[in-house]
Design a protein around this motif. Structure first.
Motif, PDB file in Angstrom:
ATOM      1  N   GLN A 167     105.279  65.039  55.561  1.00 52.12           N
ATOM      2  CA  GLN A 167     104.208  64.718  56.066  1.00 52.12           C
ATOM      3  C   GLN A 167     103.682  65.819  57.156  1.00 52.12           C
ATOM      4  OE1 GLN A 167     103.882  60.640  57.464  1.00 52.12           O
ATOM      5  NE2 GLN A 167     103.423  59.938  55.464  1.00 52.12           N
ATOM      6  N   SER A 168     104.572  66.522  57.674  1.00 48.28           N
ATOM      7  CA  SER A 168     104.274  67.529  58.717  1.00 48.28           C
ATOM      8  C   SER A 168     104.211  69.059  58.113  1.00 48.28           C
ATOM      9  CB  SER A 168     105.532  67.562  59.552  1.00 48.28           C
ATOM     10  OG  SER A 168     106.710  68.158  59.112  1.00 48.28           O
ATOM     11  N   SER A 169     103.900  69.148  56.986  1.00 47.96           N
ATOM     12  CA  SER A 169     103.608  70.374  56.325  1.00 47.96           C
ATOM     13  C   SER A 169     102.177  70.375  55.343  1.00 47.96           C
ATOM     14  CB  SER A 169     104.773  70.845  55.361  1.00 47.96           C
ATOM     15  OG  SER A 169     105.719  71.342  56.166  1.00 47.96           O
ATOM     16  N   VAL A 170     101.509  71.539  55.294  1.00 44.76           N
ATOM     17  CA  VAL A 170     100.488  71.515  54.550  1.00 44.76           C
ATOM     18  C   VAL A 170     100.187  73.056  54.067  1.00 44.76           C
ATOM     19  CG1 VAL A 170      98.653  72.041  56.276  1.00 44.76           C
ATOM     20  CG2 VAL A 170      98.109  70.857  54.120  1.00 44.76           C
ATOM     21  N   ASP A 171      99.943  72.784  52.591  1.00 45.41           N
ATOM     22  CA  ASP A 171      99.819  74.131  51.934  1.00 45.41           C
ATOM     23  C   ASP A 171      98.408  74.517  51.549  1.00 45.41           C
ATOM     24  OD1 ASP A 171     102.826  75.304  51.310  1.00 45.41           O
ATOM     25  OD2 ASP A 171     102.743  73.374  50.397  1.00 45.41           O
TER      26      ASP A 171
ATOM     27  N   THR B  90     103.556  74.223  59.082  1.00 47.63           N
ATOM     28  CA  THR B  90     104.550  72.982  59.279  1.00 47.63           C
ATOM     29  C   THR B  90     104.806  72.737  60.971  1.00 47.63           C
ATOM     30  OG1 THR B  90     105.914  73.828  57.460  1.00 47.63           O
ATOM     31  CG2 THR B  90     107.021  72.481  59.156  1.00 47.63           C
ATOM     32  N   LEU B  91     104.610  71.456  61.340  1.00 45.16           N
ATOM     33  CA  LEU B  91     104.737  71.003  62.512  1.00 45.16           C
ATOM     34  C   LEU B  91     105.908  70.353  62.665  1.00 45.16           C
ATOM     35  CD1 LEU B  91     103.022  71.189  65.204  1.00 45.16           C
ATOM     36  CD2 LEU B  91     101.929  68.870  64.460  1.00 45.16           C
ATOM     37  N   SER B  92     106.896  70.881  63.625  1.00 49.90           N
ATOM     38  CA  SER B  92     108.091  69.992  63.792  1.00 49.90           C
ATOM     39  C   SER B  92     108.039  69.965  65.327  1.00 49.90           C
ATOM     40  CB  SER B  92     109.286  70.934  63.327  1.00 49.90           C
ATOM     41  OG  SER B  92     109.178  72.018  63.756  1.00 49.90           O
TER      42      SER B  92
ATOM     43  N   THR C 136     105.109  76.471  62.583  1.00 51.96           N
ATOM     44  CA  THR C 136     105.576  77.447  61.868  1.00 51.96           C
ATOM     45  C   THR C 136     104.466  77.777  60.967  1.00 51.96           C
ATOM     46  OG1 THR C 136     107.729  76.796  61.835  1.00 51.96           O
ATOM     47  CG2 THR C 136     107.431  78.259  60.250  1.00 51.96           C
ATOM     48  N   LEU C 137     104.007  79.039  60.767  1.00 50.12           N
ATOM     49  CA  LEU C 137     103.278  79.526  59.864  1.00 50.12           C
ATOM     50  C   LEU C 137     103.818  80.533  58.467  1.00 50.12           C
ATOM     51  CD1 LEU C 137     101.142  78.470  62.124  1.00 50.12           C
ATOM     52  CD2 LEU C 137      99.748  79.972  61.036  1.00 50.12           C
ATOM     53  N   ILE C 138     103.625  80.324  57.357  1.00 47.91           N
ATOM     54  CA  ILE C 138     104.320  81.174  56.318  1.00 47.91           C
ATOM     55  C   ILE C 138     103.024  81.641  55.636  1.00 47.91           C
ATOM     56  CG2 ILE C 138     105.711  81.692  54.518  1.00 47.91           C
ATOM     57  CD1 ILE C 138     107.275  79.266  55.731  1.00 47.91           C
ATOM     58  N   PRO C 139     102.429  82.995  55.875  1.00 48.15           N
ATOM     59  CA  PRO C 139     101.561  83.425  55.212  1.00 48.15           C
ATOM     60  C   PRO C 139     102.010  84.322  53.756  1.00 48.15           C
ATOM     61  CG  PRO C 139     101.586  84.643  57.155  1.00 48.15           C
ATOM     62  CD  PRO C 139     102.757  83.695  57.111  1.00 48.15           C
ATOM     63  N   ARG C 140     101.270  84.191  52.927  1.00 43.77           N
ATOM     64  CA  ARG C 140     101.482  85.171  51.657  1.00 43.77           C
ATOM     65  C   ARG C 140     100.344  85.648  50.960  1.00 43.77           C
ATOM     66  NH1 ARG C 140     104.297  81.630  47.540  1.00 43.77           N
ATOM     67  NH2 ARG C 140     103.084  79.682  48.605  1.00 43.77           N
ATOM     68  N   VAL C 141     100.273  86.630  50.547  1.00 42.45           N
ATOM     69  CA  VAL C 141      99.223  87.524  49.857  1.00 42.45           C
ATOM     70  C   VAL C 141      99.726  87.941  48.589  1.00 42.45           C
ATOM     71  CG1 VAL C 141      97.279  89.327  49.818  1.00 42.45           C
ATOM     72  CG2 VAL C 141      98.114  88.206  51.871  1.00 42.45           C
ATOM     73  N   ARG C 142      99.166  87.616  47.482  1.00 38.27           N
ATOM     74  CA  ARG C 142      99.569  87.802  46.068  1.00 38.27           C
ATOM     75  C   ARG C 142      98.528  88.666  45.566  1.00 38.27           C
ATOM     76  NH1 ARG C 142     101.555  83.146  42.610  1.00 38.27           N
ATOM     77  NH2 ARG C 142     103.256  83.335  43.986  1.00 38.27           N
TER      78      ARG C 142
ATOM     79  N   ARG D  95     106.092  85.388  58.337  1.00 39.68           N
ATOM     80  CA  ARG D  95     106.357  84.237  59.006  1.00 39.68           C
ATOM     81  C   ARG D  95     106.297  84.086  60.395  1.00 39.68           C
ATOM     82  NH1 ARG D  95     110.111  80.009  57.356  1.00 39.68           N
ATOM     83  NH2 ARG D  95     110.840  78.776  59.185  1.00 39.68           N
ATOM     84  N   GLN D  96     105.883  83.144  61.072  1.00 42.57           N
ATOM     85  CA  GLN D  96     105.563  83.001  62.426  1.00 42.57           C
ATOM     86  C   GLN D  96     106.130  81.670  62.844  1.00 42.57           C
ATOM     87  OE1 GLN D  96     101.790  84.398  64.908  1.00 42.57           O
ATOM     88  NE2 GLN D  96     101.728  82.045  64.939  1.00 42.57           N
ATOM     89  N   GLU D  97     106.708  81.494  64.008  1.00 44.11           N
ATOM     90  CA  GLU D  97     106.873  80.338  64.581  1.00 44.11           C
ATOM     91  C   GLU D  97     106.710  80.389  66.107  1.00 44.11           C
ATOM     92  OE1 GLU D  97     111.357  79.659  64.184  1.00 44.11           O
ATOM     93  OE2 GLU D  97     111.030  79.690  62.042  1.00 44.11           O
ATOM     94  N   ILE D  98     106.031  79.166  66.617  1.00 49.06           N
ATOM     95  CA  ILE D  98     105.582  79.282  68.145  1.00 49.06           C
ATOM     96  C   ILE D  98     106.269  78.077  68.611  1.00 49.06           C
ATOM     97  CG2 ILE D  98     103.817  78.892  69.748  1.00 49.06           C
ATOM     98  CD1 ILE D  98     101.980  80.289  68.208  1.00 49.06           C
ATOM     99  N   SER D  99     107.083  78.184  69.599  1.00 46.35           N
ATOM    100  CA  SER D  99     107.829  76.959  70.203  1.00 46.35           C
ATOM    101  C   SER D  99     107.588  77.366  71.758  1.00 46.35           C
ATOM    102  CB  SER D  99     109.539  77.046  69.747  1.00 46.35           C
ATOM    103  OG  SER D  99     109.780  78.329  70.179  1.00 46.35           O
ATOM    104  N   THR D 100     107.786  76.194  72.311  1.00 47.56           N
ATOM    105  CA  THR D 100     107.699  75.880  73.862  1.00 47.56           C
ATOM    106  C   THR D 100     109.113  75.691  74.620  1.00 47.56           C
ATOM    107  OG1 THR D 100     107.255  73.818  73.539  1.00 47.56           O
ATOM    108  CG2 THR D 100     105.510  75.393  73.469  1.00 47.56           C
ATOM    109  N   VAL D 101     109.392  76.224  75.519  1.00 45.00           N
ATOM    110  CA  VAL D 101     110.656  76.171  76.533  1.00 45.00           C
ATOM    111  C   VAL D 101     110.033  75.576  77.839  1.00 45.00           C
ATOM    112  CG1 VAL D 101     112.486  77.056  77.485  1.00 45.00           C
ATOM    113  CG2 VAL D 101     111.618  78.010  75.410  1.00 45.00           C
ATOM    114  N   SER D 102     110.319  74.226  78.046  1.00 44.13           N
ATOM    115  CA  SER D 102     109.791  73.636  79.121  1.00 44.13           C
ATOM    116  C   SER D 102     110.882  73.866  80.423  1.00 44.13           C
ATOM    117  CB  SER D 102     109.779  72.162  79.123  1.00 44.13           C
ATOM    118  OG  SER D 102     109.271  71.561  80.186  1.00 44.13           O
TER     119      SER D 102
END
Length: 259
Positions: A56-60, A84-86, A91-97, A234-241
């Motif tokens: 449930q944490s991903s959408v295409d 994708t949210l974790s 996380t974002l995975i873009p693709r161009v065809r 691919r891109q990931e954004i995370s946080t370090v507290s």
């Protein structure tokens, strides 16, 4: 998210992560940043060759060229995005065809509107010593001389051949955004500051104080796709507290890992 963002199609939303495709900025004949950010996307029921997202944490999502798109950019394409949210990470995975019968080239960017406490207390690390185009000086090319990027006025630069990891350190919030990217070698850093913020109708006059855009991008060398080829980023954004100010967080560890 801008306090004055326009939510009515076909206007782009000022905030979140707008997608620039097939053009970045005004580097071409299309509207600013291309048309993908102004379009209604659809849920993608066939994200092949990625495995189906069963949690449930991903959408295409998918955007396919329409007749209107083909009038302004006569190339048939499919643009897909997995979100994708974790815990602590987006996380974002873009693709161009290329679904056309001829090759085409394109630029691409994920424009990350990051929420910060006070722009004058923010520093960006990982881009030092790199070449960049300064959009405030007719896109002239310079080399970054500072140990870290800080902000005291309007800022709009395209950094070239950037590392996979960039750290955005927010002293006041004691939080660091870690931006990790693959397949997108350039990075755009932007803050409009006060005068430009007032000139933008969909940005609140004071919003510039609590935002910073750091984009993952392909700008200097556009991607070329032959018929039926696919590009993937691919891109990931995370946080370090933690607090860099108090010495608890070494930005080099953020950039190069904690091992």
């Amino acid at each position: 998210m801008s306090s004055k963002s326009n939510w009515k199609p076909p206007k782009a939303i000022r905030g979140g992560i707008p997608i620039c495709f097939p053009q970045f900025g005004n580097l071409g004949s299309l509207e600013q940043h291309g048309f993908a950010k102004n379009r209604m996307w659809s849920l993608d029921n066939d994200p092949s060759p990625l495995p189906p997202a069963n949690n449930q944490s991903s959408v295409d999502l998918v955007l396919k060229s329409t007749e209107d798109d083909l009038k302004v950019w006569p190339r048939s394409f499919e643009l897909r995005l997995r979100v994708t949210l974790s815990p602590g990470k987006l996380t974002l995975i873009p693709r161009v065809r290329n679904t056309d019968n001829k090759s085409f080239s394109f630029m691409f960017a994920l424009c990350n509107y990051l929420s910060v406490s006070d722009i004058s207390e923010v520093r960006v690390e990982g881009l030092e010593t790199l070449d960049y185009f300064d959009n405030l000086v007719n896109r002239e090319r310079f080399t970054e001389q500072a140990d870290a990027i800080t902000f005291d006025g309007e800022f709009e630069r395209v950094y070239l051949s950037t590392p996979t990891k960039i750290a955005i350190i927010d002293h006041e919030k004691k939080r660091t955004f870690e931006l990790w990217k693959d397949g997108m070698p350039d990075a755009v850093v932007w803050n409009p500051w006060d005068k430009k913020a007032k000139a933008l109708p969909d940005l609140g006059d004071e919003d510039y104080q609590s935002m910073l855009c750091v984009d993952s991008a392909v700008i200097e060398t556009p991607i070329i796709l032959k018929p039926f080829e696919e590009w993937k980023g691919r891109q990931e954004i995370s946080t370090v507290s933690s607090s860099y100010c108090s010495g608890q967080l070494d930005p080099r560890k953020v950039l190069y890992g904690f091992r």
